[in-house]
Design a protein around this motif. Structure first.
Motif, mmCIF file in Angstrom:
data_model
loop_
_atom_site.group_PDB
_atom_site.id
_atom_site.type_symbol
_atom_site.label_atom_id
_atom_site.label_comp_id
_atom_site.label_asym_id
_atom_site.label_seq_id
_atom_site.Cartn_x
_atom_site.Cartn_y
_atom_site.Cartn_z
ATOM 1 N N GLY A 137 62.574 -28.044 -5.983
ATOM 2 C CA GLY A 137 62.561 -28.945 -7.129
ATOM 3 C C GLY A 137 63.925 -29.539 -7.411
ATOM 4 N N THR A 138 64.958 -28.730 -7.252
ATOM 5 C CA THR A 138 66.329 -29.211 -7.449
ATOM 6 C C THR A 138 66.690 -30.280 -6.430
ATOM 7 O OG1 THR A 138 67.034 -27.079 -8.341
ATOM 8 C CG2 THR A 138 68.765 -28.528 -7.514
ATOM 9 N N LEU A 139 66.364 -30.038 -5.165
ATOM 10 C CA LEU A 139 66.689 -30.999 -4.098
ATOM 11 C C LEU A 139 65.963 -32.327 -4.303
ATOM 12 C CD1 LEU A 139 66.667 -28.656 -0.964
ATOM 13 C CD2 LEU A 139 68.659 -29.646 -2.129
ATOM 14 N N LEU A 140 64.693 -32.264 -4.706
ATOM 15 C CA LEU A 140 63.936 -33.494 -4.938
ATOM 16 C C LEU A 140 64.504 -34.272 -6.128
ATOM 17 C CD1 LEU A 140 60.267 -32.272 -4.396
ATOM 18 C CD2 LEU A 140 61.586 -33.784 -2.914
ATOM 19 N N ALA A 141 64.826 -33.566 -7.200
ATOM 20 C CA ALA A 141 65.376 -34.231 -8.386
ATOM 21 C C ALA A 141 66.726 -34.870 -8.077
ATOM 22 C CB ALA A 141 65.514 -33.230 -9.529
ATOM 23 N N LEU B 99 68.208 -38.883 -8.289
ATOM 24 C CA LEU B 99 69.386 -39.280 -9.076
ATOM 25 C C LEU B 99 70.495 -39.865 -8.217
ATOM 26 C CD1 LEU B 99 69.491 -36.223 -11.504
ATOM 27 C CD2 LEU B 99 68.614 -38.522 -11.971
ATOM 28 N N GLY B 100 70.507 -39.535 -6.912
ATOM 29 C CA GLY B 100 71.515 -40.104 -6.023
ATOM 30 C C GLY B 100 72.895 -39.517 -6.254
ATOM 31 N N GLU B 101 73.907 -40.219 -5.767
ATOM 32 C CA GLU B 101 75.279 -39.736 -5.888
ATOM 33 C C GLU B 101 75.769 -39.859 -7.325
ATOM 34 O OE1 GLU B 101 78.065 -41.264 -3.142
ATOM 35 O OE2 GLU B 101 76.795 -40.929 -1.381
ATOM 36 N N MET B 102 76.353 -38.775 -7.812
ATOM 37 C CA MET B 102 76.894 -38.751 -9.168
ATOM 38 C C MET B 102 78.239 -38.049 -9.144
ATOM 39 S SD MET B 102 73.574 -37.614 -11.439
ATOM 40 C CE MET B 102 73.370 -36.089 -10.521
ATOM 41 N N ASP B 103 78.883 -38.036 -10.293
ATOM 42 C CA ASP B 103 80.097 -37.257 -10.459
ATOM 43 C C ASP B 103 79.757 -35.792 -10.157
ATOM 44 O OD1 ASP B 103 81.665 -35.412 -12.606
ATOM 45 O OD2 ASP B 103 82.935 -37.075 -11.935
ATOM 46 N N THR C 7 76.431 -33.642 -11.150
ATOM 47 C CA THR C 7 75.529 -33.135 -10.114
ATOM 48 C C THR C 7 75.201 -31.669 -10.349
ATOM 49 O OG1 THR C 7 76.416 -34.699 -8.479
ATOM 50 C CG2 THR C 7 75.226 -32.774 -7.628
ATOM 51 N N VAL C 8 76.218 -30.889 -10.700
ATOM 52 C CA VAL C 8 76.006 -29.462 -10.972
ATOM 53 C C VAL C 8 75.103 -29.291 -12.189
ATOM 54 C CG1 VAL C 8 77.120 -27.310 -11.690
ATOM 55 C CG2 VAL C 8 78.171 -28.727 -9.916
ATOM 56 N N ILE C 9 75.362 -30.066 -13.240
ATOM 57 C CA ILE C 9 74.544 -29.986 -14.453
ATOM 58 C C ILE C 9 73.099 -30.370 -14.145
ATOM 59 C CG2 ILE C 9 74.146 -30.999 -16.736
ATOM 60 C CD1 ILE C 9 77.221 -31.279 -16.957
ATOM 61 N N ALA C 10 72.925 -31.466 -13.372
ATOM 62 C CA ALA C 10 71.580 -31.911 -13.003
ATOM 63 C C ALA C 10 70.858 -30.860 -12.165
ATOM 64 C CB ALA C 10 71.661 -33.231 -12.232
ATOM 65 N N ALA C 11 71.597 -30.207 -11.260
ATOM 66 C CA ALA C 11 71.004 -29.168 -10.418
ATOM 67 C C ALA C 11 70.541 -27.988 -11.265
ATOM 68 C CB ALA C 11 72.014 -28.709 -9.364
ATOM 69 N N LEU C 12 71.361 -27.582 -12.232
ATOM 70 C CA LEU C 12 70.998 -26.467 -13.103
ATOM 71 C C LEU C 12 69.775 -26.803 -13.953
ATOM 72 C CD1 LEU C 12 74.560 -25.341 -14.283
ATOM 73 C CD2 LEU C 12 73.049 -24.132 -12.683
#
Length: 200
Positions: A90-94, A98-102, A106-111
């Protein structure tokens, strides 16, 4: 609105992956490959999912889960193994949405995405464990088919109306948190009652 669209699709992937990661990945791959609902035009970062190998592996794993998920106790064993797999998927798909981010974002989005997948997975796993305590197998089959239908409907929603999907999936996650707490509480009381009966 573009940001909400991205968040709606990312949250959708994270939420649906907790229910059925392989069906979610398979549907996404097919949608991108055959340009269903113009998904590929909106989210170029998901193009990797159109790889025939990814579609094939996701399809095979979905077939395995389709049958395993309908057999009492086998479904709970499958869920136990996927406690680690679904949040990662689910993390990889999300993140692909979202693509490349700061790096910090990216860490926050992954969590957040991993936590969301874990919540829906926990709700599914605990409810199936509760269902397995009943002696008949029909409820497992009906529930499993319902879950597959939810994934298909949810995928269609996030593909056609990603902004609306954001709010729908946000509501689903909130309900999932409440349901998982209730279900786990019922299971805990059932286990305590069984131990008390065994002591007598």
């Amino acid at each position: 609105m573009e940001t909400l669209s991205l968040l709606g699709v990312a949250l959708g992937f994270a939420t649906l992956s907790g229910i059925n990661l392989y069906l979610t990945t398979f549907l996404a791959g097919m949608a991108v490959r055959f340009n269903w609902l113009e998904l590929a035009d909106k989210y170029e970062s998901l193009a990797v999912l159109a790889n025939p190998w990814i579609i094939g592996v996701a399809g095979i794993l979905f077939l395995l889960e389709f049958f395993a998920d309908k057999i009492p106790w086998v479904d709970s064993s499958w869920d136990a193994v996927h406690t680690f797999i679904r949040p990662v998927g689910g993390t990889l798909l999300a993140l692909a949405v979202l693509g490349e981010m700061d790096p910090a974002l990216t860490v926050i989005a992954a969590l957040l995405s991993g936590g969301t997948t874990l919540i829906t997975h926990a709700t599914k796993a605990s409810s199936r464990l509760l269902i397995n305590m009943s002696p008949e197998p029909v409820s497992n089959i009906v529930t499993s088919l319902g879950e597959d239908g939810m994934v298909i409907a949810g995928f269609g929603l996030m593909a056609m109306a990603p902004v609306a999907a954001f709010f729908v999936f946000l509501t689903v996650v909130i309900i999932a948190v409440w349901l998982s707490r209730k279900t786990i509480g019922v299971i805990r009381r059932g286990i305590i009652a069984m131990r008390e009966r065994n002591k007598v």
